[in-house]
Design a protein around this motif. Sequence first.
Motif, PDB file in Angstrom:
ATOM      1  N   ARG A 515       0.723  -1.242  -0.110  1.00 25.61           N
ATOM      2  CA  ARG A 515       0.104  -0.115   0.019  1.00 25.61           C
ATOM      3  C   ARG A 515       0.798   1.369  -0.043  1.00 25.61           C
ATOM      4  NH1 ARG A 515      -4.055   0.281   4.706  1.00 25.61           N
ATOM      5  NH2 ARG A 515      -4.898   2.046   3.510  1.00 25.61           N
ATOM      6  N   TYR A 516       0.644   2.184  -0.866  1.00 23.66           N
ATOM      7  CA  TYR A 516       1.410   3.448  -0.940  1.00 23.66           C
ATOM      8  C   TYR A 516       0.469   4.656  -1.275  1.00 23.66           C
ATOM      9  CZ  TYR A 516       5.418   6.107  -2.657  1.00 23.66           C
ATOM     10  OH  TYR A 516       6.502   7.294  -2.574  1.00 23.66           O
ATOM     11  N   GLU A 517       0.348   5.392  -0.109  1.00 25.03           N
ATOM     12  CA  GLU A 517      -0.830   6.373  -0.035  1.00 25.03           C
ATOM     13  C   GLU A 517      -0.167   7.662   0.278  1.00 25.03           C
ATOM     14  OE1 GLU A 517      -4.263   5.061   1.858  1.00 25.03           O
ATOM     15  OE2 GLU A 517      -4.241   3.057   0.700  1.00 25.03           O
ATOM     16  N   ILE A 518      -0.634   8.866  -0.383  1.00 33.03           N
ATOM     17  CA  ILE A 518      -0.156  10.320   0.187  1.00 33.03           C
ATOM     18  C   ILE A 518      -1.118  11.269  -0.337  1.00 33.03           C
ATOM     19  CG2 ILE A 518       1.483  10.674  -1.466  1.00 33.03           C
ATOM     20  CD1 ILE A 518       3.395  11.676   0.721  1.00 33.03           C
ATOM     21  N   GLU A 519      -1.353  12.495   0.332  1.00 27.86           N
ATOM     22  CA  GLU A 519      -2.079  13.277  -0.225  1.00 27.86           C
ATOM     23  C   GLU A 519      -1.488  14.839   0.762  1.00 27.86           C
ATOM     24  OE1 GLU A 519      -6.942  14.553  -0.974  1.00 27.86           O
ATOM     25  OE2 GLU A 519      -6.052  12.932   0.201  1.00 27.86           O
ATOM     26  N   GLY A 520      -1.686  15.879  -0.264  1.00 29.24           N
ATOM     27  CA  GLY A 520      -1.269  17.117   0.375  1.00 29.24           C
ATOM     28  C   GLY A 520      -0.687  18.176  -0.488  1.00 29.24           C
ATOM     29  N   THR A 521      -0.575  19.299  -0.083  1.00 31.63           N
ATOM     30  CA  THR A 521      -0.057  20.724  -0.844  1.00 31.63           C
ATOM     31  C   THR A 521       1.332  21.140  -0.196  1.00 31.63           C
ATOM     32  OG1 THR A 521      -2.288  21.313  -1.372  1.00 31.63           O
ATOM     33  CG2 THR A 521      -0.578  22.869  -1.813  1.00 31.63           C
ATOM     34  N   PHE A 522       2.132  21.050  -0.834  1.00 30.48           N
ATOM     35  CA  PHE A 522       3.466  21.312  -0.401  1.00 30.48           C
ATOM     36  C   PHE A 522       4.286  22.403  -1.305  1.00 30.48           C
ATOM     37  CE2 PHE A 522       2.144  17.101   0.067  1.00 30.48           C
ATOM     38  CZ  PHE A 522       2.504  16.886   1.443  1.00 30.48           C
ATOM     39  N   GLU A 523       5.042  23.141  -0.684  1.00 30.93           N
ATOM     40  CA  GLU A 523       5.695  24.399  -1.442  1.00 30.93           C
ATOM     41  C   GLU A 523       7.120  24.431  -1.006  1.00 30.93           C
ATOM     42  OE1 GLU A 523       3.770  28.262  -0.779  1.00 30.93           O
ATOM     43  OE2 GLU A 523       5.505  28.840   0.135  1.00 30.93           O
ATOM     44  N   THR A 524       8.115  25.029  -2.031  1.00 30.22           N
ATOM     45  CA  THR A 524       9.290  25.198  -1.894  1.00 30.22           C
ATOM     46  C   THR A 524       9.555  26.584  -2.182  1.00 30.22           C
ATOM     47  OG1 THR A 524       9.891  22.832  -2.164  1.00 30.22           O
ATOM     48  CG2 THR A 524      11.648  24.505  -2.589  1.00 30.22           C
ATOM     49  N   ASP A 525      10.468  27.295  -1.620  1.00 30.35           N
ATOM     50  CA  ASP A 525      10.779  28.738  -1.968  1.00 30.35           C
ATOM     51  C   ASP A 525      12.285  28.790  -2.003  1.00 30.35           C
ATOM     52  OD1 ASP A 525      11.300  31.300  -1.566  1.00 30.35           O
ATOM     53  OD2 ASP A 525       9.619  31.894  -0.752  1.00 30.35           O
ATOM     54  N   ASN A 526      12.587  29.141  -3.422  1.00 26.84           N
ATOM     55  CA  ASN A 526      14.161  29.247  -3.756  1.00 26.84           C
ATOM     56  C   ASN A 526      14.233  30.735  -4.278  1.00 26.84           C
ATOM     57  OD1 ASN A 526      14.363  26.244  -3.816  1.00 26.84           O
ATOM     58  ND2 ASN A 526      13.559  26.187  -5.362  1.00 26.84           N
ATOM     59  N   ASN A 527      15.408  31.340  -3.782  1.00 26.24           N
ATOM     60  CA  ASN A 527      15.722  32.536  -4.340  1.00 26.24           C
ATOM     61  C   ASN A 527      17.317  32.477  -4.392  1.00 26.24           C
ATOM     62  OD1 ASN A 527      16.956  34.116  -1.912  1.00 26.24           O
ATOM     63  ND2 ASN A 527      15.087  33.199  -0.873  1.00 26.24           N
ATOM     64  N   ALA A 528      17.897  33.739  -5.008  1.00 20.24           N
ATOM     65  CA  ALA A 528      19.413  33.735  -5.404  1.00 20.24           C
ATOM     66  C   ALA A 528      19.735  35.208  -5.523  1.00 20.24           C
ATOM     67  CB  ALA A 528      19.686  32.839  -6.102  1.00 20.24           C
ATOM     68  N   TYR A 529      20.844  35.686  -5.152  1.00 22.94           N
ATOM     69  CA  TYR A 529      21.403  37.027  -5.517  1.00 22.94           C
ATOM     70  C   TYR A 529      22.749  36.562  -6.369  1.00 22.94           C
ATOM     71  CZ  TYR A 529      18.640  38.929  -1.845  1.00 22.94           C
ATOM     72  OH  TYR A 529      17.697  39.158  -0.880  1.00 22.94           O
ATOM     73  N   TYR A 530      23.193  37.371  -7.200  1.00 28.59           N
ATOM     74  CA  TYR A 530      24.406  37.230  -8.038  1.00 28.59           C
ATOM     75  C   TYR A 530      25.009  38.358  -8.388  1.00 28.59           C
ATOM     76  CZ  TYR A 530      22.201  37.882 -12.782  1.00 28.59           C
ATOM     77  OH  TYR A 530      21.791  38.916 -13.759  1.00 28.59           O
TER      78      TYR A 530
END
Length: 988
Positions: A515-530
């Motif tokens: 059995r393999y079950e999952i559910e949800g809303t997920f966020e990643t925040d990436n930023n960079a200066y150069y």
Amino acid sequence: MLRHGALCLAIGLGLCATPGAHAANTDGSITGRTRPGASVTVRDPSTGLTRTVTADKDGSYRFPFLPVGHYQLDSSLDGKPVGQTAEVNVSLGNATTVNLVERQQGPTDLEGVQVSAPVVISAVDISSTETATNVSREEIRRLPVDQNVQSVALLAPGVNKGNAGFGGISFGGSSVAENSFYVNGLNVTDFYNRNGFSEAPFAFYQEFQVKTGGYSVEFGRTTGGVVNAVTRSGTNEFKAGAEMTFEPSDWQSTTKNRYWDGERYITSSEDHYTRTKMNVYASGPIVKDKLFFFAMYEARGYTPQNTDNDGTVLTQNDTNSGFWGAKVDWHINDKNLLEFMAFSDKDSNVGSVYSYDYDSHTKGVKQDEIYSDTGGKNWNATYTSYLVDDLSMKLMYGKNNREDFTRGLSDAECNPVARVSAVPSPGVPLGCSTSTAVEKRNDTRKQGRADFEWTLGDHVLRFGYDHEVDTSDYSRHYPGPGAYYYNIYTTTPGATIENGGVVPDGYTAYVRARRYEIEGTFETDNNAYYIEDNWNITPDFLLNAGLRRDAFDNKTGEGKSYIKMDNMIAPRLGFSWDMKGDGTTKIFGNLGRYYLPVANVINIKQAGGLLDQRTYYGFDGYQILDRNGGQYAVPILGPQIGPVDDSQGNGTVGDLRAEVDKHMDSVYQDEAILGFQQALDEKWSWGVSGTYRKLHNAIDDMEISATPQCGGDGYIGYVMGNPGRKTTVYGDTNCDGTPDGYITIDTSKQGWAMYDAEGNYLGQRGWKKPRRTFGSLEFQLDRAWDEKWMFNASYVLSWSRGNAEGPVNSDTNFDDTGRTENFDDPWVNLNGGYLPNDHRHQFKLRGTYAISKQWQVGADVTALSGSPITGYGVGNPYDGTVYHSYFICVSNCADPVSENRVYERSPRGERRTPWTFNLNASITYLLPIDEKNNLRVKFALYNVLNQQRTLGVDQDLQTSVGGLNPTFLQPQRFQSPRFGQLTVSIDF
């Protein structure tokens, strides 16, 4: 690359040195010298875009952020021309140097020497310290290149297809999950698993640049390579056209069936497809010299069919989707430009599933319908402003959407069933569903960036900010009652299987019910200066020095940070030396560091309440059932073997402080490049370069079963951290059985508890640090297109070695990026050697020859040495765990006391798959109907020799302790058979 010298030779302007820099990721630039104080004007005849700057006291001038295209360049001083008008092609990501001085010759036309660089090497560009391959739309139309971005990327040296069933491409020994893809500056990379990207039809693109190393600090979040593309735009001339592509099944060679020990184990001779595409486009001015449009629609028909490996199930698919795309350019004035790009690559597919008898070629009753929706809408807006002569700005904001939704009519009542080929076939379909998941995912990236360029004498400063928010809305479970997926494996009585259970007497196969079950809303925040400084220390020597600061923040379904890394400083240092001072010969080098973000799949599976429950049973044969008038088989479950294993996920989100290293370090790669390039004349050039890459760190899951205090009895569980380094997690500090504080574990020495057969604690073991090094020597020879012929050849000699491929496992076909099997216990990655993307020798040749003005022939050839094969076992000489490992049990394997078993090491990459060869050929007929109307007919044949050699094999030597796998080395993946493609296009 290798462009600059031919330009200078063609103009005959002497010294070719000026402050140079990488161009931005959506355009190019023109730079050079003229007389001090002179006015220099660049003009695009097709749009009327005109820009004028004043040369400085040294006579240097620069035009940054120029849209890709053809320009006229003039210089004047006190109302008198300096030199003559130059015709210049500006290509993507490159700085073209033009030095303007007085001369008496007529107008200079650079088209003959290919300043636009539609091939890898056409002249030396002394302002570049990177390695990249530019391919224009026009070159692709002359060559037999299949109509997808991956095929374009594979033209570049050192880029190869991945060696796993989940596909992808590998740059310089990196795994397929480490690359980035851009369209008009918009990042369209799949951030869920980092393998894939949003894609438009070939006819929508204007030019590609494939960056294989040394790229500037504006590019990040990759330890592999970058594919950068720009789309077509409108001009002052109304244009329209249509293109049709045909790939009928009659033009495809039969895919071979595969046999093992005389038995057919892959049935594929009836697999084929028909593909038809038609696109129409229109472009032109909305307001002359001000507002332009380009619009395209493509209708697609794709009807593949295939049988399952047993030949008992036939699936016939029908994809009937349309692509649309558009670009609008507004030249507000000569100093301010605004552009908008949008496209949709959404596809919908319906697969009808039938029972099938391969021997009689009889299609039975319809069993199921499988529906899948992929792709989505993408758009961005870019504002470019030439604030003053020496300072320019580019602002961009956009959105990238990718949907992946798969479901079937049988999902409620049918469990998926699969078997290894050594398990006897029931003679009817396995299960009543070919769907292995009911999965829905919507990924949305919101991206903004600001880029600036400031010229200060001999320095060109580039700086900017890049920010994106990546959100995944995800749900998944297996179809059928109980949501179980049944897998049937061979074994031997007395063998120890994955969960530590011992196979009962009389059983030669077992069933895993998962059995393999999952559910949800997920966020990643990436930023960079150069920030980057391009400094001409002398007229002939350029120094490129930059810094990039990255930050990654992966969040739980509740929006809380759980993997957060910032202040990741990536230095880049490059140089270019114009050895002769005439732009024909250069030595260049580059040192750089590159960081890789954590894919969203980690957020979902660790911080989303994953249930991964595996129960093992003896296999008591098949039960034959009936559904809708058709028969199917399910396994009969015998006695349960060992405990239920939910160690990978029990359906709850635990205390993430105990599951994530508090001081986790990011994954990064250091790279060094040294190269030489020379233009032999205005057409021929050559180059050689050496590259060394070293991957530092891994972020992966480890099972911490022992802690330093409490006599090693402290159990933490699966922890996301840096294997082989110190890990700090929440645990039991005072040995009272209750977590109460943070514990630091040096996982190079500690973390894994070892016990004897009686359960006595024997001490701890740690993990080896991940290692991956890549070294290559690359040779290239190029002849630029001159309306008669062109040719490019490359050879790469390379090595990719270590104990960890990267964030995926190609050799075991494990594609959960960042949750590999590499570090499940300390023995899994113990053995170093050649890694899956190691190909010692790579030959690539391509060319076009114009027989006449109407007829052209083209060819593309690749010869690639094989990839490594490892004979994996399970278990190890030190304790009773059973994961993929580099140890083979050779005696006493049925002994329940693990210490009594005798193991031998199985070296990584000891064998190799065979060489593969691929020849593509094309013939093109060109008919100019009048001055504006052109008909083009191209027939291309791919894999002309119909090579169907092995690309991948079964690498499991033992699937249980002591249980030899009868299908070890069985070929699993192969070259696609020969197919033909007819493309007919007309432009008005």
